[in-house]
Design a protein around this motif. Sequence first.
Motif, PDB file in Angstrom:
ATOM      1  N   VAL A  30       0.650  -1.291  -0.084  1.00 25.39           N
ATOM      2  CA  VAL A  30       0.227   0.129  -0.078  1.00 25.39           C
ATOM      3  C   VAL A  30       0.943   1.352   0.016  1.00 25.39           C
ATOM      4  N   CYS A  31       1.924   1.196   0.691  1.00 26.19           N
ATOM      5  CA  CYS A  31       2.853   2.273   0.898  1.00 26.19           C
ATOM      6  C   CYS A  31       3.403   2.604  -0.579  1.00 26.19           C
ATOM      7  N   ALA A  32       3.887   1.493  -1.203  1.00 28.26           N
ATOM      8  CA  ALA A  32       4.555   1.705  -2.533  1.00 28.26           C
ATOM      9  C   ALA A  32       3.550   2.254  -3.468  1.00 28.26           C
ATOM     10  N   TRP A  38       1.771   9.423  -5.522  1.00 25.65           N
ATOM     11  CA  TRP A  38       2.254  10.810  -5.301  1.00 25.65           C
ATOM     12  C   TRP A  38       3.408  11.362  -6.168  1.00 25.65           C
ATOM     13  N   ILE A  39       4.256  10.355  -6.548  1.00 26.43           N
ATOM     14  CA  ILE A  39       5.354  10.734  -7.462  1.00 26.43           C
ATOM     15  C   ILE A  39       4.931  10.999  -8.845  1.00 26.43           C
ATOM     16  N   ARG A  51       7.760   8.937 -16.138  1.00 32.42           N
ATOM     17  CA  ARG A  51       6.780   8.938 -15.100  1.00 32.42           C
ATOM     18  C   ARG A  51       6.797   7.528 -14.489  1.00 32.42           C
ATOM     19  N   HIS A  52       6.777   6.345 -15.394  1.00 33.97           N
ATOM     20  CA  HIS A  52       6.732   5.025 -15.084  1.00 33.97           C
ATOM     21  C   HIS A  52       7.806   4.826 -14.260  1.00 33.97           C
ATOM     22  N   ILE A  53       9.111   5.157 -14.706  1.00 40.87           N
ATOM     23  CA  ILE A  53      10.322   4.686 -14.231  1.00 40.87           C
ATOM     24  C   ILE A  53      10.378   5.203 -12.565  1.00 40.87           C
ATOM     25  N   PRO A  58       9.819   3.210  -5.747  1.00 38.53           N
ATOM     26  CA  PRO A  58       9.442   2.827  -4.344  1.00 38.53           C
ATOM     27  C   PRO A  58       9.682   1.347  -4.260  1.00 38.53           C
ATOM     28  N   GLU A  59       8.973   0.635  -5.184  1.00 38.07           N
ATOM     29  CA  GLU A  59       8.770  -0.789  -5.315  1.00 38.07           C
ATOM     30  C   GLU A  59       9.952  -1.465  -5.429  1.00 38.07           C
ATOM     31  N   VAL A  60      11.077  -1.063  -6.235  1.00 42.43           N
ATOM     32  CA  VAL A  60      12.310  -1.421  -6.510  1.00 42.43           C
ATOM     33  C   VAL A  60      13.140  -1.514  -4.934  1.00 42.43           C
TER      34      VAL A  60
END
Length: 65
Positions: A30-32, A38-39, A51-53, A58-60
Amino acid sequence: MRVAILVRRLSSNPWWTAPAAAVITMIAFVCAVDAAVWIDGQVGDVAKAARHICAALPEVLSAQA
Protein backbone atom coordinates in the motif's frame (compact mmCIF):
# COMPACT_ATOMS: atom_id res chain seq x y z
CA MET A 1 -1.84 -14.55 1.66
CA ARG A 2 0.98 -16.32 -0.14
CA VAL A 3 3.51 -14.77 2.23
CA ALA A 4 1.65 -16.17 5.22
CA ILE A 5 1.62 -19.65 3.72
CA LEU A 6 5.33 -19.55 2.86
CA VAL A 7 6.39 -18.22 6.26
CA ARG A 8 4.26 -20.79 8.07
CA ARG A 9 5.46 -23.67 5.92
CA LEU A 10 9.16 -22.84 5.67
CA SER A 11 9.92 -21.82 9.25
CA SER A 12 9.66 -23.07 12.78
CA ASN A 13 8.80 -19.65 14.24
CA PRO A 14 5.85 -18.98 16.56
CA TRP A 15 2.31 -19.10 15.11
CA TRP A 16 1.98 -15.30 14.94
CA THR A 17 4.90 -14.78 12.52
CA ALA A 18 2.94 -15.82 9.42
CA PRO A 19 0.05 -13.35 9.96
CA ALA A 20 2.53 -10.63 10.95
CA ALA A 21 4.54 -11.16 7.76
CA ALA A 22 1.36 -11.01 5.67
CA VAL A 23 0.23 -7.76 7.32
CA ILE A 24 3.65 -6.14 6.94
CA THR A 25 3.75 -7.16 3.26
CA MET A 26 0.29 -5.64 2.66
CA ILE A 27 1.31 -2.40 4.38
CA ALA A 28 4.49 -2.20 2.30
CA PHE A 29 2.51 -2.72 -0.91
CA VAL A 30 0.00 0.00 0.00
CA CYS A 31 2.86 2.39 0.82
CA ALA A 32 4.53 1.61 -2.52
CA VAL A 33 1.32 2.30 -4.44
CA ASP A 34 0.72 5.54 -2.52
CA ALA A 35 4.27 6.67 -3.24
CA ALA A 36 3.86 5.86 -6.93
CA VAL A 37 0.67 7.91 -7.11
CA TRP A 38 2.33 10.81 -5.29
CA ILE A 39 5.40 10.70 -7.54
CA ASP A 40 3.18 10.55 -10.62
CA GLY A 41 1.49 13.75 -9.49
CA GLN A 42 4.82 15.48 -8.81
CA VAL A 43 6.65 14.95 -12.10
CA GLY A 44 4.48 17.26 -14.20
CA ASP A 45 5.03 17.29 -17.98
CA VAL A 46 7.65 14.57 -18.23
CA ALA A 47 7.25 11.85 -20.83
CA LYS A 48 5.05 8.91 -19.87
CA ALA A 49 7.99 6.48 -19.78
CA ALA A 50 9.91 8.64 -17.30
CA ARG A 51 6.84 8.82 -15.07
CA HIS A 52 6.59 5.05 -14.98
CA ILE A 53 10.29 4.75 -14.12
CA CYS A 54 9.87 7.19 -11.22
CA ALA A 55 6.74 5.39 -10.05
CA ALA A 56 8.56 2.05 -9.97
CA LEU A 57 11.37 3.30 -7.72
CA PRO A 58 9.57 2.75 -4.37
CA GLU A 59 8.75 -0.84 -5.32
CA VAL A 60 12.34 -1.52 -6.37
CA LEU A 61 13.70 0.00 -3.18
CA SER A 62 11.28 -1.91 -0.96
CA ALA A 63 12.15 -5.17 -2.73
CA GLN A 64 15.85 -4.67 -1.89
CA ALA A 65 15.19 -4.17 1.83
